[in-house]
Design a protein around this motif. Structure first.
Motif, PDB file in Angstrom:
ATOM      1  N   ILE A  29       0.841  -1.213   0.000  1.00 43.37           N
ATOM      2  CA  ILE A  29       0.000   0.000   0.000  1.00 43.37           C
ATOM      3  C   ILE A  29       0.868   1.252   0.000  1.00 43.37           C
ATOM      4  CG2 ILE A  29      -1.672   1.334   1.340  1.00 43.37           C
ATOM      5  CD1 ILE A  29      -2.783  -1.376   2.339  1.00 43.37           C
ATOM      6  N   LEU A  30       1.907   1.248   0.822  1.00 49.55           N
ATOM      7  CA  LEU A  30       2.810   2.391   0.891  1.00 49.55           C
ATOM      8  C   LEU A  30       3.553   2.596  -0.422  1.00 49.55           C
ATOM      9  CD1 LEU A  30       4.316   4.604   2.517  1.00 49.55           C
ATOM     10  CD2 LEU A  30       5.934   2.820   3.209  1.00 49.55           C
ATOM     11  N   ALA A  31       4.010   1.492  -1.032  1.00 49.11           N
ATOM     12  CA  ALA A  31       4.749   1.592  -2.298  1.00 49.11           C
ATOM     13  C   ALA A  31       3.874   2.170  -3.401  1.00 49.11           C
ATOM     14  CB  ALA A  31       5.286   0.218  -2.701  1.00 49.11           C
ATOM     15  N   ILE A  32       2.605   1.800  -3.413  1.00 47.12           N
ATOM     16  CA  ILE A  32       1.672   2.349  -4.406  1.00 47.12           C
ATOM     17  C   ILE A  32       1.548   3.855  -4.225  1.00 47.12           C
ATOM     18  CG2 ILE A  32      -0.750   2.413  -5.105  1.00 47.12           C
ATOM     19  CD1 ILE A  32      -0.872  -0.593  -4.487  1.00 47.12           C
ATOM     20  N   ARG A  33       1.462   4.284  -2.979  1.00 50.99           N
ATOM     21  CA  ARG A  33       1.366   5.723  -2.709  1.00 50.99           C
ATOM     22  C   ARG A  33       2.631   6.457  -3.145  1.00 50.99           C
ATOM     23  NH1 ARG A  33       1.371   8.266   3.269  1.00 50.99           N
ATOM     24  NH2 ARG A  33       3.593   8.119   2.820  1.00 50.99           N
ATOM     25  N   GLU A  34       3.788   5.861  -2.848  1.00 44.26           N
ATOM     26  CA  GLU A  34       5.054   6.472  -3.247  1.00 44.26           C
ATOM     27  C   GLU A  34       5.197   6.506  -4.763  1.00 44.26           C
ATOM     28  OE1 GLU A  34       8.018   7.774  -1.301  1.00 44.26           O
ATOM     29  OE2 GLU A  34       6.081   8.214  -0.396  1.00 44.26           O
ATOM     30  N   ALA A  35       4.725   5.455  -5.438  1.00 38.53           N
ATOM     31  CA  ALA A  35       4.796   5.415  -6.897  1.00 38.53           C
ATOM     32  C   ALA A  35       3.994   6.555  -7.510  1.00 38.53           C
ATOM     33  CB  ALA A  35       4.280   4.065  -7.405  1.00 38.53           C
ATOM     34  N   LYS A  36       2.813   6.805  -6.973  1.00 28.95           N
ATOM     35  CA  LYS A  36       1.987   7.910  -7.468  1.00 28.95           C
ATOM     36  C   LYS A  36       2.692   9.244  -7.258  1.00 28.95           C
ATOM     37  CE  LYS A  36      -2.483   5.638  -6.709  1.00 28.95           C
ATOM     38  NZ  LYS A  36      -3.734   5.639  -5.909  1.00 28.95           N
ATOM     39  N   ARG A  37       3.381   9.378  -6.126  1.00 29.69           N
ATOM     40  CA  ARG A  37       4.043  10.646  -5.803  1.00 29.69           C
ATOM     41  C   ARG A  37       5.159  10.967  -6.788  1.00 29.69           C
ATOM     42  NH1 ARG A  37       8.387  12.498  -3.045  1.00 29.69           N
ATOM     43  NH2 ARG A  37       9.102  10.392  -2.524  1.00 29.69           N
ATOM     44  N   GLY A 179      12.967  11.433   1.224  1.00 29.19           N
ATOM     45  CA  GLY A 179      12.511  11.321  -0.156  1.00 29.19           C
ATOM     46  C   GLY A 179      11.660  12.495  -0.598  1.00 29.19           C
ATOM     47  N   LYS A 180      10.888  13.044   0.336  1.00 31.37           N
ATOM     48  CA  LYS A 180       9.994  14.156   0.004  1.00 31.37           C
ATOM     49  C   LYS A 180      10.687  15.512   0.064  1.00 31.37           C
ATOM     50  CE  LYS A 180       5.760  11.905   1.636  1.00 31.37           C
ATOM     51  NZ  LYS A 180       4.666  11.955   2.652  1.00 31.37           N
ATOM     52  N   ASN A 181      11.718  15.634   0.909  1.00 29.00           N
ATOM     53  CA  ASN A 181      12.267  16.963   1.185  1.00 29.00           C
ATOM     54  C   ASN A 181      13.729  17.184   0.809  1.00 29.00           C
ATOM     55  OD1 ASN A 181       9.927  18.172   2.872  1.00 29.00           O
ATOM     56  ND2 ASN A 181      10.308  16.202   3.845  1.00 29.00           N
ATOM     57  N   LYS A 182      14.531  16.121   0.747  1.00 30.34           N
ATOM     58  CA  LYS A 182      15.967  16.314   0.588  1.00 30.34           C
ATOM     59  C   LYS A 182      16.602  15.597  -0.593  1.00 30.34           C
ATOM     60  CE  LYS A 182      16.659  18.954   4.213  1.00 30.34           C
ATOM     61  NZ  LYS A 182      17.239  20.313   4.100  1.00 30.34           N
ATOM     62  N   GLN A 183      15.906  14.654  -1.181  1.00 33.14           N
ATOM     63  CA  GLN A 183      16.517  13.846  -2.226  1.00 33.14           C
ATOM     64  C   GLN A 183      16.909  14.684  -3.436  1.00 33.14           C
ATOM     65  OE1 GLN A 183      14.177  10.522  -3.539  1.00 33.14           O
ATOM     66  NE2 GLN A 183      15.811   9.651  -4.748  1.00 33.14           N
ATOM     67  N   LYS A 184      18.149  14.530  -3.864  1.00 32.12           N
ATOM     68  CA  LYS A 184      18.659  15.258  -5.021  1.00 32.12           C
ATOM     69  C   LYS A 184      19.046  14.328  -6.178  1.00 32.12           C
ATOM     70  CE  LYS A 184      20.528  19.008  -2.176  1.00 32.12           C
ATOM     71  NZ  LYS A 184      21.756  19.748  -1.759  1.00 32.12           N
ATOM     72  N   VAL A 185      19.333  13.082  -5.838  1.00 36.99           N
ATOM     73  CA  VAL A 185      19.815  12.128  -6.841  1.00 36.99           C
ATOM     74  C   VAL A 185      18.973  10.860  -6.764  1.00 36.99           C
ATOM     75  CG1 VAL A 185      21.778  10.757  -7.629  1.00 36.99           C
ATOM     76  CG2 VAL A 185      22.167  13.032  -6.636  1.00 36.99           C
ATOM     77  N   LYS A 186      18.580  10.319  -7.905  1.00 35.32           N
ATOM     78  CA  LYS A 186      17.861   9.054  -7.913  1.00 35.32           C
ATOM     79  C   LYS A 186      18.729   7.964  -7.293  1.00 35.32           C
ATOM     80  CE  LYS A 186      14.856   9.668 -11.954  1.00 35.32           C
ATOM     81  NZ  LYS A 186      14.523   9.143 -13.311  1.00 35.32           N
TER      82      LYS A 186
END
Length: 254
Positions: A29-37, A179-186
């Motif tokens: 469920i969480l992964a689905i939400r993250e995928a949409k984001r 992931g929401k606030n600091k990520q700069k590189v995949k």
């Protein structure tokens, strides 16, 4: 606590399996939400998980059986019985990476995107699944006089399952925030997961009494060291690659 939750037509349903299934469900469920984001196609993610989840269970069991072969060599069929425990998370992680590499190459999608999406789900599932070790009275540490020690066979021991579960849950919250606030590189979220989990597992493994061994070495500590070093090297590589790309884009604009 009784490891058997209930019975259905004589079949024992164990808490160990219930907790693993719960972790997988919540993680999905969480992964689905993250995928949409992040804009990853939900159908693609579900196709990936259909392969990923069962193969990771196979990988986790295979890893455990290989390094505990003395327990099964005279009764190999017992290797199929996972209800009493015996799933090694490092086996699941290694399998997950292999499956993800193959899947993303076949589908021609970015490996690091799907790895970042799944990393918080994986560490949360681990946090939940560790409580199955508590119910099975396994994966505990050696004797201790600390007030939070638990009794196993009349001996007060380190609740290493609890140490790891708490750490994993904190890492889960950190990964969501990062992931929401600091990520700069995949790839950063996945590599943070790999390094932070490997870091704590190295030290927790030193407390455990049931470590899988390779000669005189605790296998989980060896894999943890590889995980930390590998994550650092991969992060340096991805950061340099991203910086070079930005420089090329800037030169193209000029």
């Amino acid at each position: 606590m009784d490891p058997i939750a209930f019975q259905i037509f004589g079949l024992e349903i164990r808490w160990y399996g219930i907790l693993i299934a719960t972790g997988v469900l919540i993680g999905t469920i969480l992964a689905i939400r993250e995928a949409k984001r992040v804009g990853l196609d939900e159908e693609t993610l579900m196709d990936f998980l259909i392969w990923e989840v069962p193969l990771c269970l196979v990988g986790a069991r295979l890893y455990y059986v290989v390094f505990s072969w003395d327990m099964y060599k005279y009764n190999p069929i017992e290797a199929l019985n996972i209800r009493n425990g015996g799933l090694a998370i490092h086996g699941a992680i290694i399998t997950a990476i292999i499956v993800a590499i193959i899947f993303t190459r076949i589908r021609k999608i970015d490996f690091w995107t799907i790895a970042d999406v799944c990393a918080p789900s994986l560490i949360l599932a681990q946090a939940i699944g560790r409580w199955g070790n508590f119910i099975n009275q396994e994966a505990h540490g050696g004797p201790t006089n600390l007030p939070w020690g638990i009794m196993v066979n009349g001996v007060k021991v380190h609740p290493t399952f609890l140490y790891e579960s708490i750490w994993n849950f904190l890492v889960f919250l950190f990964l969501l925030w990062y992931g929401k606030n600091k990520q700069k590189v995949k790839g950063e979220v996945f590599l943070l997961y790999l390094s932070l989990y490997s870091f704590i597992r190295f030290f927790i493994e030193g407390l455990r009494t049931d470590s899988l061994m390779i000669g005189p070495l605790r296998m989980a500590q060896v894999i943890s060291l590889v995980g930390v070093v590998g994550a650092i090297i991969a992060h340096i590589y991805l950061s340099k690659k991203e910086n070079n790309k930005k420089k090329e884009d800037k030169q193209g604009e000029n």
